[in-house]
Design a protein around this motif. Sequence first.
Motif, PDB file in Angstrom:
ATOM      1  N   ALA A  86      26.494  29.782  31.616  1.00  0.00           N
ATOM      2  CA  ALA A  86      24.916  29.551  30.864  1.00  0.00           C
ATOM      3  C   ALA A  86      23.992  30.774  30.448  1.00  0.00           C
ATOM      4  CB  ALA A  86      24.222  28.587  32.029  1.00  0.00           C
ATOM      5  N   VAL A  87      24.219  31.860  31.181  1.00  0.00           N
ATOM      6  CA  VAL A  87      23.751  33.062  30.770  1.00  0.00           C
ATOM      7  C   VAL A  87      24.033  33.562  29.560  1.00  0.00           C
ATOM      8  CG1 VAL A  87      23.325  35.452  31.570  1.00  0.00           C
ATOM      9  CG2 VAL A  87      22.895  33.840  33.400  1.00  0.00           C
ATOM     10  N   ARG A  88      25.335  33.360  29.312  1.00  0.00           N
ATOM     11  CA  ARG A  88      25.969  34.245  27.898  1.00  0.00           C
ATOM     12  C   ARG A  88      25.652  32.991  26.890  1.00  0.00           C
ATOM     13  NH1 ARG A  88      25.564  38.060  25.534  1.00  0.00           N
ATOM     14  NH2 ARG A  88      27.308  38.460  23.893  1.00  0.00           N
ATOM     15  N   GLU A  89      25.600  31.521  26.915  1.00  0.00           N
ATOM     16  CA  GLU A  89      25.758  30.857  25.966  1.00  0.00           C
ATOM     17  C   GLU A  89      24.963  31.389  24.714  1.00  0.00           C
ATOM     18  OE1 GLU A  89      27.001  27.201  24.020  1.00  0.00           O
ATOM     19  OE2 GLU A  89      27.896  28.528  25.684  1.00  0.00           O
ATOM     20  N   TRP A  90      23.622  31.716  24.727  1.00  0.00           N
ATOM     21  CA  TRP A  90      23.001  31.931  23.593  1.00  0.00           C
ATOM     22  C   TRP A  90      23.181  33.105  22.833  1.00  0.00           C
ATOM     23  CZ3 TRP A  90      21.655  27.430  22.608  1.00  0.00           C
ATOM     24  CH2 TRP A  90      20.685  26.800  23.134  1.00  0.00           C
ATOM     25  N   ASP A  91      24.199  33.981  23.648  1.00  0.00           N
ATOM     26  CA  ASP A  91      24.492  35.397  22.890  1.00  0.00           C
ATOM     27  C   ASP A  91      23.021  36.258  22.813  1.00  0.00           C
ATOM     28  OD1 ASP A  91      25.760  37.348  22.402  1.00  0.00           O
ATOM     29  OD2 ASP A  91      26.846  36.468  20.578  1.00  0.00           O
ATOM     30  N   SER A  92      21.941  36.084  23.732  1.00  0.00           N
ATOM     31  CA  SER A  92      20.918  36.600  23.502  1.00  0.00           C
ATOM     32  C   SER A  92      20.464  37.760  24.732  1.00  0.00           C
ATOM     33  CB  SER A  92      19.658  35.440  23.459  1.00  0.00           C
ATOM     34  OG  SER A  92      18.368  36.032  23.246  1.00  0.00           O
ATOM     35  N   ASN A  93      21.061  37.860  25.697  1.00  0.00           N
ATOM     36  CA  ASN A  93      21.011  38.808  26.806  1.00  0.00           C
ATOM     37  C   ASN A  93      21.231  40.115  26.424  1.00  0.00           C
ATOM     38  OD1 ASN A  93      23.592  37.707  26.756  1.00  0.00           O
ATOM     39  ND2 ASN A  93      23.364  38.065  29.174  1.00  0.00           N
ATOM     40  N   GLY A  94      21.133  40.838  27.370  1.00  0.00           N
ATOM     41  CA  GLY A  94      21.347  42.501  27.168  1.00  0.00           C
ATOM     42  C   GLY A  94      22.737  42.895  26.570  1.00  0.00           C
ATOM     43  N   THR A  95      22.670  44.059  26.094  1.00  0.00           N
ATOM     44  CA  THR A  95      24.175  44.677  25.315  1.00  0.00           C
ATOM     45  C   THR A  95      24.260  45.958  25.784  1.00  0.00           C
ATOM     46  OG1 THR A  95      23.986  43.255  23.553  1.00  0.00           O
ATOM     47  CG2 THR A  95      25.362  45.098  23.327  1.00  0.00           C
ATOM     48  N   ASN A  96      25.425  46.488  26.132  1.00  0.00           N
ATOM     49  CA  ASN A  96      25.530  47.971  26.386  1.00  0.00           C
ATOM     50  C   ASN A  96      26.512  48.382  25.427  1.00  0.00           C
ATOM     51  OD1 ASN A  96      27.765  46.720  28.407  1.00  0.00           O
ATOM     52  ND2 ASN A  96      28.465  48.280  27.323  1.00  0.00           N
ATOM     53  N   PHE A  97      26.536  49.887  25.099  1.00  0.00           N
ATOM     54  CA  PHE A  97      27.147  50.252  23.868  1.00  0.00           C
ATOM     55  C   PHE A  97      28.144  51.326  24.257  1.00  0.00           C
ATOM     56  CE2 PHE A  97      22.990  49.198  22.091  1.00  0.00           C
ATOM     57  CZ  PHE A  97      23.379  48.480  21.089  1.00  0.00           C
ATOM     58  N   GLY A  98      28.311  51.619  25.546  1.00  0.00           N
ATOM     59  CA  GLY A  98      29.421  52.648  26.120  1.00  0.00           C
ATOM     60  C   GLY A  98      29.295  53.959  25.415  1.00  0.00           C
ATOM     61  N   TYR A  99      28.296  54.583  25.376  1.00  0.00           N
ATOM     62  CA  TYR A  99      27.864  55.659  24.809  1.00  0.00           C
ATOM     63  C   TYR A  99      27.245  56.794  25.810  1.00  0.00           C
ATOM     64  CZ  TYR A  99      26.272  58.978  21.091  1.00  0.00           C
ATOM     65  OH  TYR A  99      26.316  60.097  20.263  1.00  0.00           O
ATOM     66  N   ARG A 100      28.075  57.677  26.028  1.00  0.00           N
ATOM     67  CA  ARG A 100      27.677  58.910  26.996  1.00  0.00           C
ATOM     68  C   ARG A 100      27.865  60.360  26.516  1.00  0.00           C
ATOM     69  NH1 ARG A 100      28.415  58.858  33.775  1.00  0.00           N
ATOM     70  NH2 ARG A 100      26.127  59.864  34.175  1.00  0.00           N
ATOM     71  N   PRO A 101      27.207  60.652  25.365  1.00  0.00           N
ATOM     72  CA  PRO A 101      27.743  61.780  24.707  1.00  0.00           C
ATOM     73  C   PRO A 101      27.756  63.289  25.529  1.00  0.00           C
ATOM     74  CG  PRO A 101      25.789  61.360  23.712  1.00  0.00           C
ATOM     75  CD  PRO A 101      26.170  60.334  24.681  1.00  0.00           C
ATOM     76  N   GLU A 102      26.947  63.350  26.520  1.00  0.00           N
ATOM     77  CA  GLU A 102      26.641  64.666  27.230  1.00  0.00           C
ATOM     78  C   GLU A 102      28.109  64.879  28.003  1.00  0.00           C
ATOM     79  OE1 GLU A 102      24.510  61.538  29.688  1.00  0.00           O
ATOM     80  OE2 GLU A 102      24.732  61.891  27.559  1.00  0.00           O
ATOM     81  N   LEU A 103      28.750  63.705  28.103  1.00  0.00           N
ATOM     82  CA  LEU A 103      29.946  63.755  29.107  1.00  0.00           C
ATOM     83  C   LEU A 103      31.267  63.630  28.201  1.00  0.00           C
ATOM     84  CD1 LEU A 103      29.294  61.964  32.475  1.00  0.00           C
ATOM     85  CD2 LEU A 103      29.129  64.612  31.837  1.00  0.00           C
ATOM     86  N   GLY A 104      30.916  63.312  26.901  1.00  0.00           N
ATOM     87  CA  GLY A 104      31.824  62.993  25.971  1.00  0.00           C
ATOM     88  C   GLY A 104      32.593  61.750  26.378  1.00  0.00           C
TER      89      GLY A 104
ATOM     90  N   LEU B 235      17.592  35.256  19.556  1.00  0.00           N
ATOM     91  CA  LEU B 235      19.127  35.136  19.355  1.00  0.00           C
ATOM     92  C   LEU B 235      19.736  35.654  18.171  1.00  0.00           C
ATOM     93  CD1 LEU B 235      17.819  32.811  21.526  1.00  0.00           C
ATOM     94  CD2 LEU B 235      19.340  31.346  20.698  1.00  0.00           C
ATOM     95  N   TYR B 236      20.640  36.272  18.416  1.00  0.00           N
ATOM     96  CA  TYR B 236      21.138  37.223  17.153  1.00  0.00           C
ATOM     97  C   TYR B 236      22.366  38.108  17.784  1.00  0.00           C
ATOM     98  CZ  TYR B 236      17.976  40.687  18.291  1.00  0.00           C
ATOM     99  OH  TYR B 236      16.951  41.768  18.742  1.00  0.00           O
ATOM    100  N   GLU B 237      23.464  38.353  17.183  1.00  0.00           N
ATOM    101  CA  GLU B 237      24.504  39.200  17.602  1.00  0.00           C
ATOM    102  C   GLU B 237      23.614  40.558  17.417  1.00  0.00           C
ATOM    103  OE1 GLU B 237      27.624  41.249  18.122  1.00  0.00           O
ATOM    104  OE2 GLU B 237      27.377  39.511  18.847  1.00  0.00           O
ATOM    105  N   HIS B 238      24.171  41.337  18.598  1.00  0.00           N
ATOM    106  CA  HIS B 238      23.157  42.637  18.389  1.00  0.00           C
ATOM    107  C   HIS B 238      23.514  43.700  17.412  1.00  0.00           C
ATOM    108  CE1 HIS B 238      26.924  44.368  19.953  1.00  0.00           C
ATOM    109  NE2 HIS B 238      26.492  45.551  19.595  1.00  0.00           N
ATOM    110  N   GLN B 239      24.555  43.445  16.706  1.00  0.00           N
ATOM    111  CA  GLN B 239      25.232  44.134  15.500  1.00  0.00           C
ATOM    112  C   GLN B 239      24.020  44.010  14.310  1.00  0.00           C
ATOM    113  OE1 GLN B 239      28.988  43.014  15.518  1.00  0.00           O
ATOM    114  NE2 GLN B 239      29.672  44.760  17.022  1.00  0.00           N
ATOM    115  N   SER B 240      23.415  42.909  14.365  1.00  0.00           N
ATOM    116  CA  SER B 240      22.212  42.645  13.261  1.00  0.00           C
ATOM    117  C   SER B 240      21.106  43.208  13.380  1.00  0.00           C
ATOM    118  CB  SER B 240      22.407  40.968  13.180  1.00  0.00           C
ATOM    119  OG  SER B 240      21.717  40.544  14.045  1.00  0.00           O
TER     120      SER B 240
END
Length: 528
Positions: free
Chosen positions: A100-118, A303-308
């Motif tokens: 249910a939480v995921r159905e709208w595709d409207s909740n938070g998103t992570n990007f997998g990015y921590r450049p200080e550690l590479g 409600l939108y895909e985060h890449q937009s």
Amino acid sequence: MSTSVTLAHDSNQALGIGQFAIDFVARRLGDGPSEAVLERVRLFHTDAFLCGASALALRTNAPTLLRAEALGYHDPNGASVFGSRERVKAEKAIAANSSAVREWDSNGTNFGYRPELGHTAGEFGHNDFYPVVIAACQQRGLDGAAALHAMVLLDEIRGRLAEVFSLKTYKIDHVVHGAIASAATYGALMGANAEQIESAIGMFVAHYIPWRAIRAGKQLSDSKGASAGISTEAAVLCMKRAMAGFIGPKDIFRNPEAIFRFFEPTTEGAARWKEAGDSPFDLVLSHSGDDFAVMGMHFKLGLYEHQSAGALQGIIDLVSAHPELLAEGGAKIDRIDIVAYEPAFGIIGNPMKKDPRTRQSADHSMAYIVATLLRKAIENAPLPTGGGANDEVWKALMLDPYDYQVADSAIFHPVTREIMKKIEFRHGGPEYDAKSPDGIPTSLVITDGAGASYDSGLVMYPAGHARNTTANLRDILAHKFQLLGELSIEEGGKAGQLVDHVEALPGMDANGVRNLYDFELGSRPGYE
């Protein structure tokens, strides 16, 4: 004093995750997360809760089906589903609630990015897994403060895995990282030892890896939204079995025939298949202070895909600065050129997405998302101006579930479809790719019938992005929470009461957590 734990590539990281989770839950590691971290995860939980409640109230298919299924698995020592006080098997409640939480595709998103550690693997993921924590706390009689603390842990494990291993590169679904984190967090809350958590993680990785086939195709299915719920159901079941004595594969991150070393071998040639070898990465997990994965996660402001999000910010900037573009029903707009990075172009820009016919496909179509925002801008003209206008325009045009409805033909709205024909979306090449996942690199040019061009410039950090410093995030989120709250209850009800209820999580006692999902769920049949 160190604020993190490093699980080195030459160590048993599955066992290490288990011990870290146990120590984190027991608050044996430093001073713990800062108030800023706890507040941010509280907001993400409120967001996820209201996404889930509204998806059920509007009778979306997969969440409704999985909720009904869960209610058939009565367990007096179990957990609850949204809109019920009945106790059911924890894994079934989690499958239903996470879906249910995921159905709208409207909740938070992570990007997998921590450049200080590479650590820049750039794997996406979402805040779909909080129902795991609520289920465990309901079973163990834990309070809201403990729940919030454990949500930080779950986001930390899955967020840091996303920084060091790109599942999408190998066509594996991003929910794997969340399922691993769910097994560890659920096990720690339920009193498992580190070896049992290691077994559960090993079982899940060996038996239940989901491929991105669930997100491929011209018109997407229920599997797209339910992926987190289904995988987490399996992860929690693995944890239960491990606690009952089942022994799963050990040291799974160094196993040469599991996904991590198979796709990123750490030895050469035939030696790849030998037992010797390290994990492809070090894993650095924070336990204290401000530097937690959740602090880099992105809020979707509708409600939108985060890449937009970069394109949406570009549209809002341009129509706010040039309201004449909205005159005559948008007839002056002749062409819209959007340039973005991979994987945005591949996921929401491929030609198959130019004619979406389901909600799940529409919210993964750049052309549809941008055209719908423009249609709403035309309908709401003149737009707010003056101080704070950007925030007010985001609120006025916020995309909601009805903007993706099939039954009343929102997806086939003639104005939306006409605007879609004017949109050209192309890949910006290495220049744009290099700027992701630091930001959401997007540029947008609107050309009118007279040949005049209106250029957004490069958008990197749209409103909602963790690095955005211009938007009033709390104010826009308050609008979103009210909007989704109103959809979650019967028409005419007091949405503010539901929002206040979930936002009070940190101060709830064990009974409050036990009854967190006990509210009167609205019913609005006919949405689909």
